[in-house]
Design an enzyme around this catalytic site. Structure first.
Site, PDB file in Angstrom:
ATOM      1  N   GLY A  13      -5.547 -52.845 -16.998  1.00 38.61           N
ATOM      2  CA  GLY A  13      -5.750 -52.431 -18.251  1.00 38.61           C
ATOM      3  C   GLY A  13      -4.605 -53.288 -19.041  1.00 38.61           C
ATOM      4  O   GLY A  13      -4.549 -53.062 -20.271  1.00 38.61           O
TER       5      GLY A  13
ATOM      6  N   HIS B  41      -5.883 -44.861  -5.678  1.00 40.14           N
ATOM      7  CA  HIS B  41      -5.814 -45.619  -6.885  1.00 40.14           C
ATOM      8  C   HIS B  41      -4.408 -45.481  -7.354  1.00 40.14           C
ATOM      9  O   HIS B  41      -3.735 -44.579  -7.172  1.00 40.14           O
ATOM     10  CB  HIS B  41      -6.610 -45.179  -8.028  1.00 40.14           C
ATOM     11  CG  HIS B  41      -6.846 -46.387  -8.932  1.00 40.14           C
ATOM     12  ND1 HIS B  41      -5.943 -46.327  -9.953  1.00 40.14           N
ATOM     13  CD2 HIS B  41      -7.622 -47.165  -9.155  1.00 40.14           C
ATOM     14  CE1 HIS B  41      -6.273 -47.217 -10.713  1.00 40.14           C
ATOM     15  NE2 HIS B  41      -7.320 -47.866 -10.407  1.00 40.14           N
TER      16      HIS B  41
ATOM     17  N   GLU C 286      -3.384 -45.450 -10.261  1.00 41.46           N
ATOM     18  CA  GLU C 286      -3.004 -44.228 -11.165  1.00 41.46           C
ATOM     19  C   GLU C 286      -2.695 -42.825 -10.304  1.00 41.46           C
ATOM     20  O   GLU C 286      -1.978 -42.184 -10.926  1.00 41.46           O
ATOM     21  CB  GLU C 286      -3.883 -44.265 -12.119  1.00 41.46           C
ATOM     22  CG  GLU C 286      -4.049 -45.246 -13.204  1.00 41.46           C
ATOM     23  CD  GLU C 286      -5.107 -45.979 -13.588  1.00 41.46           C
ATOM     24  OE1 GLU C 286      -6.362 -45.099 -13.437  1.00 41.46           O
ATOM     25  OE2 GLU C 286      -5.342 -47.011 -14.127  1.00 41.46           O
TER      26      GLU C 286
ATOM     27  N   GLU D 231      -5.533 -54.215  -6.075  1.00 43.93           N
ATOM     28  CA  GLU D 231      -5.253 -54.040  -7.754  1.00 43.93           C
ATOM     29  C   GLU D 231      -4.125 -54.165  -7.873  1.00 43.93           C
ATOM     30  O   GLU D 231      -3.256 -53.127  -7.870  1.00 43.93           O
ATOM     31  CB  GLU D 231      -5.936 -52.674  -8.057  1.00 43.93           C
ATOM     32  CG  GLU D 231      -7.290 -52.394  -8.072  1.00 43.93           C
ATOM     33  CD  GLU D 231      -7.931 -51.320  -8.952  1.00 43.93           C
ATOM     34  OE1 GLU D 231      -8.900 -51.801  -9.488  1.00 43.93           O
ATOM     35  OE2 GLU D 231      -7.570 -50.208  -8.813  1.00 43.93           O
TER      36      GLU D 231
ATOM     37  N   GLY E  31     -11.905 -50.918 -17.426  1.00 43.75           N
ATOM     38  CA  GLY E  31     -12.249 -50.955 -18.904  1.00 43.75           C
ATOM     39  C   GLY E  31     -13.643 -51.496 -19.103  1.00 43.75           C
ATOM     40  O   GLY E  31     -14.424 -50.880 -19.669  1.00 43.75           O
TER      41      GLY E  31
ATOM     42  N   SER F   9      -8.003 -55.935 -14.754  1.00 42.47           N
ATOM     43  CA  SER F   9      -8.576 -56.707 -16.011  1.00 42.47           C
ATOM     44  C   SER F   9      -9.388 -57.798 -15.592  1.00 42.47           C
ATOM     45  O   SER F   9      -9.574 -58.909 -16.268  1.00 42.47           O
ATOM     46  CB  SER F   9      -7.245 -57.537 -16.576  1.00 42.47           C
ATOM     47  OG  SER F   9      -6.249 -56.458 -17.316  1.00 42.47           O
TER      48      SER F   9
ATOM     49  N   ASN G  62     -15.048 -48.353 -12.123  1.00 42.99           N
ATOM     50  CA  ASN G  62     -14.399 -47.030 -12.002  1.00 42.99           C
ATOM     51  C   ASN G  62     -14.146 -46.677 -13.394  1.00 42.99           C
ATOM     52  O   ASN G  62     -13.440 -46.925 -14.243  1.00 42.99           O
ATOM     53  CB  ASN G  62     -13.138 -47.460 -11.497  1.00 42.99           C
ATOM     54  CG  ASN G  62     -12.154 -46.258 -11.577  1.00 42.99           C
ATOM     55  OD1 ASN G  62     -12.458 -44.954 -11.807  1.00 42.99           O
ATOM     56  ND2 ASN G  62     -10.656 -46.470 -11.138  1.00 42.99           N
ATOM     57  N   TRP G  63     -14.704 -45.454 -13.551  1.00 44.92           N
ATOM     58  CA  TRP G  63     -14.942 -45.036 -15.294  1.00 44.92           C
ATOM     59  C   TRP G  63     -13.664 -44.313 -15.324  1.00 44.92           C
ATOM     60  O   TRP G  63     -13.229 -43.807 -16.624  1.00 44.92           O
ATOM     61  CB  TRP G  63     -16.165 -43.986 -15.468  1.00 44.92           C
ATOM     62  CG  TRP G  63     -17.296 -44.965 -15.871  1.00 44.92           C
ATOM     63  CD1 TRP G  63     -17.345 -46.319 -15.552  1.00 44.92           C
ATOM     64  CD2 TRP G  63     -18.604 -44.378 -16.223  1.00 44.92           C
ATOM     65  NE1 TRP G  63     -18.659 -46.713 -15.870  1.00 44.92           N
ATOM     66  CE2 TRP G  63     -19.391 -45.662 -16.264  1.00 44.92           C
ATOM     67  CE3 TRP G  63     -19.123 -43.310 -16.294  1.00 44.92           C
ATOM     68  CZ2 TRP G  63     -20.823 -45.343 -16.607  1.00 44.92           C
ATOM     69  CZ3 TRP G  63     -20.664 -42.949 -16.884  1.00 44.92           C
ATOM     70  CH2 TRP G  63     -21.158 -44.091 -16.848  1.00 44.92           C
ATOM     71  N   LYS G  64     -12.631 -44.004 -14.328  1.00 40.67           N
ATOM     72  CA  LYS G  64     -11.384 -43.334 -14.616  1.00 40.67           C
ATOM     73  C   LYS G  64     -11.835 -41.916 -15.553  1.00 40.67           C
ATOM     74  O   LYS G  64     -12.824 -41.325 -15.519  1.00 40.67           O
ATOM     75  CB  LYS G  64     -10.425 -44.092 -15.392  1.00 40.67           C
ATOM     76  CG  LYS G  64     -10.301 -45.399 -14.672  1.00 40.67           C
ATOM     77  CD  LYS G  64      -9.010 -46.257 -15.158  1.00 40.67           C
ATOM     78  CE  LYS G  64      -9.092 -47.436 -14.201  1.00 40.67           C
ATOM     79  NZ  LYS G  64      -7.746 -48.230 -14.595  1.00 40.67           N
TER      80      LYS G  64
HETATM   81  P1  13P Z   1      -9.129 -52.375 -15.761  1.00 40.00           P
HETATM   82  O1  13P Z   1     -10.389 -53.121 -15.082  1.00 40.00           O
HETATM   83  O2  13P Z   1      -9.294 -51.302 -16.857  1.00 40.00           O
HETATM   84  O3  13P Z   1      -7.693 -53.223 -15.763  1.00 40.00           O
HETATM   85  O4  13P Z   1      -8.990 -51.458 -14.348  1.00 40.00           O
HETATM   86  C1  13P Z   1      -8.861 -51.736 -13.304  1.00 40.00           C
HETATM   87  C2  13P Z   1      -8.943 -50.654 -12.461  1.00 40.00           C
HETATM   88  O5  13P Z   1      -7.994 -49.947 -12.176  1.00 40.00           O
HETATM   89  C3  13P Z   1     -10.157 -50.219 -11.650  1.00 40.00           C
HETATM   90  O6  13P Z   1      -9.802 -49.238 -10.651  1.00 40.00           O
END
Ligand code: 13P
Length: 252
Positions: free
Chosen positions: A170, A93, A95, A164, A231, A209, A10-12
């Protein structure tokens, strides 16, 4: 259920056309790691180009609107995603739940809109740190599943669940392997309540993570069907490390 681990990046809100070289390198690595199913969800602006550059991996989106179309400035429908080459969409998600106030009902409507145009969906759930500290993690996740999962016929065949924990995203912190295993088992039980026997075909990913150096142990948990990676999916170097760990499990 497909036995191949499913590793999704997931490149966000990261990525410009310069990053297509990373997608190409991930795609090349996927060619020699056929025991793993690999996908990336770049930002909307890169979906079409990524689909053209990458032959083997899945390409998807990070969100969609629940409506088929209309006066929704700045939004993207599931049909538009499909038209741009996406094969799946991530919905719910944490976020998006936090930044855009998305409720379980919103997430479910998005998931059903995606299924209606033939996309697969990855439905995200996960508790906050306060909820875990209060001993409510399983209850919160169960409620999210009940409210967010699409209920259309055949939904189970097209749905993946991503667990998650919000506090692990993160942060470099992850739950213990026991906690991940226990939550994935609890999710499977809830899925059976919702989808019946078809629930056993639904893959449950862990996210939060995941890195090349902890992927092997997380993916060794029997209930974990893959990983949703933030990430560490942004460079081919780190993402291929996770894909390689998954391929080794696929062989085990
Ligand atoms: P990280 O791998 O950066 O912790 O993010 C996880 C995430 O939110 C994937 O959707």
């Amino acid at each position: 259920m497909s036995e191949r681990p499913y590793i999704v990046g997931n490149w966000k809100m990261h990525g410009s056309r310069a990053m297509l070289s990373e997608a190409r390198a991930i795609d090349r690595a996927a060619e020699r790691l056929m025991k793993v199913e690999v996908a990336i969800a770049p930002p909307f602006t890169l979906i079409h180009a990524t689909r053209k550059e990458a032959a083997l991996i899945g390409v998807g989106a990070q969100d969609c609107h629940a409506a088929e179309g209309g006066a929704h400035t700045g939004d993207i429908s599931a049909a538009m995603l499909k038209d741009s080459g996406a094969g799946f969409v991530i919905v719910g998600h944490s976020e998006r739940r936090a930044d855009h106030g998305e409720t379980d009902a919103d997430v479910k409507a998005k998931a059903e809109a995606a299924l209606a145009v033939g996309l697969s969906v990855i439905v995200c759930v996960g508790e906050t740190e306060a909820e875990r500290d209060a001993g409510k993690a399983a209850e919160v996740v169960s409620k999210q599943l009940e409210g967010s999962l699409p209920e259309t016929e055949q939904a189970a065949e097209k749905v993946t669940v991503a667990y998650e924990p919000v506090w692990a995203i993160g942060t470099g912190r992850t739950p213990t392997l026991e906690d991940i295993g226990a939550m994935h088992q609890a999710i499977r039980l809830r899925l059976r309540g919702i989808y019946g026997e078809a629930a056993d075909g639904v893959r449950i990913l862990y996210g939060g993570s995941v890195k090349a150096d902890n992927a092997a142990e997380i993916l060794s948990i029997p209930e974990v069907g893959g990983a949703l990676v933030g990430g560490a999916s942004l460079t081919a170097e780190s993402f291929v490390g996770i894909m390689t760990a998954a391929a080794e499990r696929g062989e085990g």
